[in-house]
Motif scaffolding. Structure first.
Motif, mmCIF file in Angstrom:
data_model
loop_
_atom_site.group_PDB
_atom_site.id
_atom_site.type_symbol
_atom_site.label_atom_id
_atom_site.label_comp_id
_atom_site.label_asym_id
_atom_site.label_seq_id
_atom_site.Cartn_x
_atom_site.Cartn_y
_atom_site.Cartn_z
ATOM 1 N N ILE A 153 1.797 -23.574 -12.890
ATOM 2 C CA ILE A 153 1.206 -23.089 -14.142
ATOM 3 C C ILE A 153 2.077 -23.457 -15.339
ATOM 4 O O ILE A 153 1.598 -24.013 -16.333
ATOM 5 C CB ILE A 153 0.989 -21.566 -14.077
ATOM 6 C CG1 ILE A 153 -0.134 -21.231 -13.086
ATOM 7 C CG2 ILE A 153 0.640 -21.011 -15.458
ATOM 8 C CD1 ILE A 153 -0.218 -19.760 -12.753
ATOM 9 N N VAL A 154 3.381 -23.146 -15.258
ATOM 10 C CA VAL A 154 4.259 -23.411 -16.414
ATOM 11 C C VAL A 154 4.467 -24.905 -16.602
ATOM 12 O O VAL A 154 4.656 -25.384 -17.731
ATOM 13 C CB VAL A 154 5.611 -22.667 -16.284
ATOM 14 C CG1 VAL A 154 5.404 -21.165 -16.257
ATOM 15 C CG2 VAL A 154 6.406 -23.117 -15.068
ATOM 16 N N THR A 155 4.418 -25.670 -15.501
ATOM 17 C CA THR A 155 4.575 -27.123 -15.611
ATOM 18 C C THR A 155 3.360 -27.763 -16.261
ATOM 19 O O THR A 155 3.485 -28.776 -16.963
ATOM 20 C CB THR A 155 4.840 -27.736 -14.226
ATOM 21 O OG1 THR A 155 6.055 -27.201 -13.700
ATOM 22 C CG2 THR A 155 4.969 -29.254 -14.307
ATOM 23 N N SER A 156 2.172 -27.188 -16.065
ATOM 24 C CA SER A 156 0.968 -27.747 -16.700
ATOM 25 C C SER A 156 1.091 -27.690 -18.223
ATOM 26 O O SER A 156 0.650 -28.619 -18.924
ATOM 27 C CB SER A 156 -0.273 -26.986 -16.236
ATOM 28 O OG SER A 156 -0.267 -25.649 -16.705
ATOM 29 N N ALA A 157 1.707 -26.627 -18.731
ATOM 30 C CA ALA A 157 1.914 -26.524 -20.183
ATOM 31 C C ALA A 157 2.919 -27.561 -20.657
ATOM 32 O O ALA A 157 2.720 -28.221 -21.690
ATOM 33 C CB ALA A 157 2.395 -25.116 -20.538
ATOM 34 N N ALA A 158 4.017 -27.732 -19.904
ATOM 35 C CA ALA A 158 5.023 -28.725 -20.283
ATOM 36 C C ALA A 158 4.462 -30.146 -20.171
ATOM 37 O O ALA A 158 4.766 -31.012 -20.998
ATOM 38 C CB ALA A 158 6.264 -28.574 -19.402
ATOM 39 N N PHE A 159 3.645 -30.395 -19.149
ATOM 40 C CA PHE A 159 3.028 -31.714 -18.971
ATOM 41 C C PHE A 159 2.197 -32.088 -20.195
ATOM 42 O O PHE A 159 2.250 -33.227 -20.682
ATOM 43 C CB PHE A 159 2.147 -31.691 -17.718
ATOM 44 C CG PHE A 159 1.489 -33.006 -17.399
ATOM 45 C CD1 PHE A 159 2.129 -33.929 -16.605
ATOM 46 C CD2 PHE A 159 0.231 -33.314 -17.891
ATOM 47 C CE1 PHE A 159 1.530 -35.150 -16.309
ATOM 48 C CE2 PHE A 159 -0.377 -34.517 -17.602
ATOM 49 C CZ PHE A 159 0.277 -35.442 -16.797
ATOM 50 N N VAL A 167 8.307 -30.407 -8.785
ATOM 51 C CA VAL A 167 7.082 -30.170 -9.556
ATOM 52 C C VAL A 167 7.318 -30.534 -11.014
ATOM 53 O O VAL A 167 6.478 -31.171 -11.666
ATOM 54 C CB VAL A 167 6.650 -28.690 -9.424
ATOM 55 C CG1 VAL A 167 5.396 -28.426 -10.254
ATOM 56 C CG2 VAL A 167 6.409 -28.333 -7.965
ATOM 57 N N THR A 168 8.482 -30.124 -11.542
ATOM 58 C CA THR A 168 8.838 -30.434 -12.929
ATOM 59 C C THR A 168 8.935 -31.943 -13.150
ATOM 60 O O THR A 168 8.518 -32.456 -14.188
ATOM 61 C CB THR A 168 10.187 -29.786 -13.286
ATOM 62 O OG1 THR A 168 10.116 -28.395 -13.012
ATOM 63 C CG2 THR A 168 10.532 -29.999 -14.739
ATOM 64 N N ALA A 169 9.487 -32.638 -12.159
ATOM 65 C CA ALA A 169 9.684 -34.089 -12.296
ATOM 66 C C ALA A 169 8.365 -34.824 -12.459
ATOM 67 O O ALA A 169 8.289 -35.838 -13.158
ATOM 68 C CB ALA A 169 10.437 -34.626 -11.081
ATOM 69 N N ILE A 170 7.324 -34.308 -11.808
ATOM 70 C CA ILE A 170 6.011 -34.945 -11.934
ATOM 71 C C ILE A 170 5.568 -34.939 -13.398
ATOM 72 O O ILE A 170 5.044 -35.927 -13.917
ATOM 73 C CB ILE A 170 4.981 -34.232 -11.034
ATOM 74 C CG1 ILE A 170 5.340 -34.473 -9.568
ATOM 75 C CG2 ILE A 170 3.570 -34.724 -11.337
ATOM 76 C CD1 ILE A 170 4.488 -33.701 -8.592
ATOM 77 N N ALA A 171 5.828 -33.809 -14.085
ATOM 78 C CA ALA A 171 5.471 -33.731 -15.507
ATOM 79 C C ALA A 171 6.372 -34.616 -16.345
ATOM 80 O O ALA A 171 5.914 -35.357 -17.220
ATOM 81 C CB ALA A 171 5.566 -32.288 -15.986
ATOM 82 N N THR A 172 7.675 -34.569 -16.075
ATOM 83 C CA THR A 172 8.638 -35.247 -16.933
ATOM 84 C C THR A 172 8.592 -36.764 -16.810
ATOM 85 O O THR A 172 8.766 -37.478 -17.790
ATOM 86 C CB THR A 172 10.060 -34.751 -16.606
ATOM 87 O OG1 THR A 172 10.069 -33.324 -16.676
ATOM 88 C CG2 THR A 172 11.077 -35.298 -17.586
ATOM 89 N N ILE A 173 8.346 -37.264 -15.603
ATOM 90 C CA ILE A 173 8.351 -38.713 -15.382
ATOM 91 C C ILE A 173 6.947 -39.301 -15.490
ATOM 92 O O ILE A 173 6.740 -40.363 -16.085
ATOM 93 C CB ILE A 173 8.977 -39.057 -14.012
ATOM 94 C CG1 ILE A 173 10.441 -38.583 -13.968
ATOM 95 C CG2 ILE A 173 8.907 -40.546 -13.742
ATOM 96 C CD1 ILE A 173 11.114 -38.791 -12.628
ATOM 97 N N VAL A 174 5.961 -38.596 -14.919
ATOM 98 C CA VAL A 174 4.605 -39.152 -14.882
ATOM 99 C C VAL A 174 3.930 -39.084 -16.252
ATOM 100 O O VAL A 174 3.195 -39.999 -16.634
ATOM 101 C CB VAL A 174 3.745 -38.427 -13.816
ATOM 102 C CG1 VAL A 174 2.308 -38.920 -13.853
ATOM 103 C CG2 VAL A 174 4.337 -38.650 -12.432
ATOM 104 N N ALA A 175 4.183 -38.000 -17.018
ATOM 105 C CA ALA A 175 3.505 -37.852 -18.320
ATOM 106 C C ALA A 175 3.795 -39.012 -19.275
ATOM 107 O O ALA A 175 2.856 -39.561 -19.870
ATOM 108 C CB ALA A 175 3.878 -36.517 -18.960
#
Length: 523
Positions: free
Chosen positions: A22-28, A146-154
């Protein structure tokens, strides 16, 4: 029951993995916005009756506000309460995204982007801070996956998605896309996320006006200098020189003040932890390489190979898939190999990938470009999770908020530096090679004359005659000459990025092997 006992017995009401998503979706959503706008700038300029140079302020304004707030987000969390501040950031980021989508003038868009960057700056640090509290040190590596998916993929997905939306619909949907995501994230965060007892009991540090002012001046001017430097011819511009001076004085003054202030807006004592300091340096290098390489290949494809924005973005997409596949594998390796060795391996892989990318040729095909980018992304998958894990492993819990803010700031600031240096070096090295190659374009050079004659003969067969055919042939040779110089410039920059990656490898072994007694990290 004492506060210490409550803190020790506290457990989240909901599944921590669900909270992480949930929190990663916001950061993504926020990280995506740092790159998704890039490919749409020409379309924005056209529809709002402005020049391309003026339209770039829509990007600059976002980066300036974002960079400043990233640093002070720990203080803002203390001031408002972490959960409340996180929800405010999500809601206002969503509202500002909608306002950007309906902007009727460039001035409106710049103001709304400034606001969007201001509220977006609190999303990444709060996301990491929540994950740090919800997961014990032994499970943080998997959670940071999970965080890395947002940070690298976005950042990888941004240009692809931005190009597709811009080509198929309109640039306004780049911003409207955030509205449903933000609404869903705000709802679930308000219902499911809770502040642990130590966060609820934390007192505000008050307002450090001097520290806030110095950070705003230093980081704000630094972002303006980095984002506008290329267009303004860097230090040949008085404006850029002024921004550089103010950035230097502001950052130096902020560091000096924060070290002596009684209640600093950012607690620099986090840097007393060797692993955290090393982690910040390495995440900065990772951010610089990630953002620079994510810009170089699409830029090369569009300017040299004449790809559309959509196809240039598609070069990056398989790399994002590779990261998603590799992250669970990296998480397992972290239980078997010391984390610092894993980080050293990651920088070695990405160094080799960048070295391979420095072999660009004029007739390079789409598949080779995709493989180059996927190879680079594979190296990045070995960096983010291990670096994030070891950076916080020995950091005291009460410093997690400031640590998360500074960690995210290092990644983003060095990402901006990476983009600025990479684009500037492409221009400079292309000019150097153009100057060198020009000595061969003379009537006395036989290969040059043979190439002109070859083009002239082709033009004759197409019906062009006399001086017109000769002039057109010389013009065509000049275009080939310019392309060759540009390719050599890109090759040089990829080579320089590889050198940076290799130079970081020895620093990995300076990280403390004592990482809190978790398997793989400390023995």
């Amino acid at each position: 029951m004492s506060d210490a006992k409550l803190e020790e017995q506290w457990k989240p009401q909901y599944n921590p993995w669900l909270i992480a998503v949930i929190v990663t979706s916001a950061a993504f959503m926020e990280i995506l916005d740092t790159t998704i706008v890039n490919v749409a700038l020409p379309h924005i300029a056209g529809s709002l009756s402005s020049s391309n140079d003026e339209a770039t302020w829509a990007l600059t304004s976002y980066l300036v506000a974002n960079g400043i707030v990233l640093t002070i987000s720990g203080w803002l969390s203390d001031l408002f309460g972490r959960k409340r501040y996180f929800i405010i950031c999500i809601i206002m980021f969503t509202v500002c995204s909608f306002l950007c989508g309906i902007a009727q003038s460039l001035t409106q868009l710049i103001i709304f982007r400034l606001m969007q960057g201001f509220f977006g700056g609190g999303l990444q640090p709060n996301q990491q801070s929540i994950i740090l509290d919800y997961f014990p040190p032994a499970k943080r590596g998997a959670a940071f996956g999970v965080t890395a998916i947002a940070t690298i993929v976005a950042p990888v997905l941004g240009p692809t998605l931005g190009g597709f939306i811009t080509d198929q619909v309109t640039w306004r949907w780049i911003f409207f896309l955030n509205v449903p995501v933000g609404m869903v994230a705000a709802f679930f965060v308000s219902v499911m996320v809770e502040d642990p007892p130590w966060e609820k009991n934390r007192r505000s540090r008050g307002i450090d006006y001097i520290g806030l002012s110095l950070i705003t001046i230093g980081l704000g001017c630094l972002e303006i200098m980095l984002d506008r430097g290329e267009d303004a011819d860097w230090f040949h511009s008085n404006f850029i020189c002024l921004m550089a001076l103010l950035a230097f004085l502001g950052i130096l003054g902020a560091i000096g003040w924060l070290l002596i202030a009684r209640k600093p807006i950012v607690d620099l004592s986090v840097f007393a932890d060797r692993n955290f300091t090393g982690g910040c340096i390495m995440i900065g290098a990772t951010g610089g390489i990630l953002y620079a390489s994510a810009v170089l290949i699409p830029q090369f494809a569009q300017t040299v190979l004449l790809y559309t924005a959509t196809w240039a973005g598609l070069i990056l997409s398989p790399g994002g898939i590779a990261v998603i596949i590799l992250i669970p594998f990296v998480g397992r390796l972290m239980t078997k190999i010391q984390i610092r060795y894993l980080i050293a391996g990651g920088f070695t892989i990405i160094g080799c990938a960048l070295l391979y990318s420095s072999t660009l040729v004029p007739n390079i095909d789409f598949k080779t470009l995709v493989f180059m980018r996927t190879f680079q992304s594979a190296g990045l998958a070995f960096l983010f999770v291990p670096i994030s894990t070891i950076a916080y492993m020995t950091l005291p819990r009460e410093l997690n908020g400031d640590g998360a803010a500074l960690f995210a700031m290092f990644r983003n600031i060095f990402g901006s530096i990476g983009i600025a240096l990479a684009t500037a070096q492409v221009t400079e090295r292309s000019q150097v090679h153009q100057s060198y190659l020009s000595q061969w374009t003379t009537p006395f050079n036989q290969p040059y004359q043979a190439l002109v004659a070859q083009y002239e003969q082709t033009l004759h067969s197409l019906g062009r005659v006399g001086a017109a055919a000769h002039d057109a042939a010389v013009g065509r040779v000049y275009q080939v000459f310019r392309t060759q110089a540009a390719i050599l410039g890109y090759r040089d920059v990829f080579f320089y990025c590889a050198i940076v990656a290799f130079l970081i490898v020895p620093l990995c072994f300076l990280l403390s092997p004592k990482t809190g007694g978790t398997r793989g990290g400390g023995h």
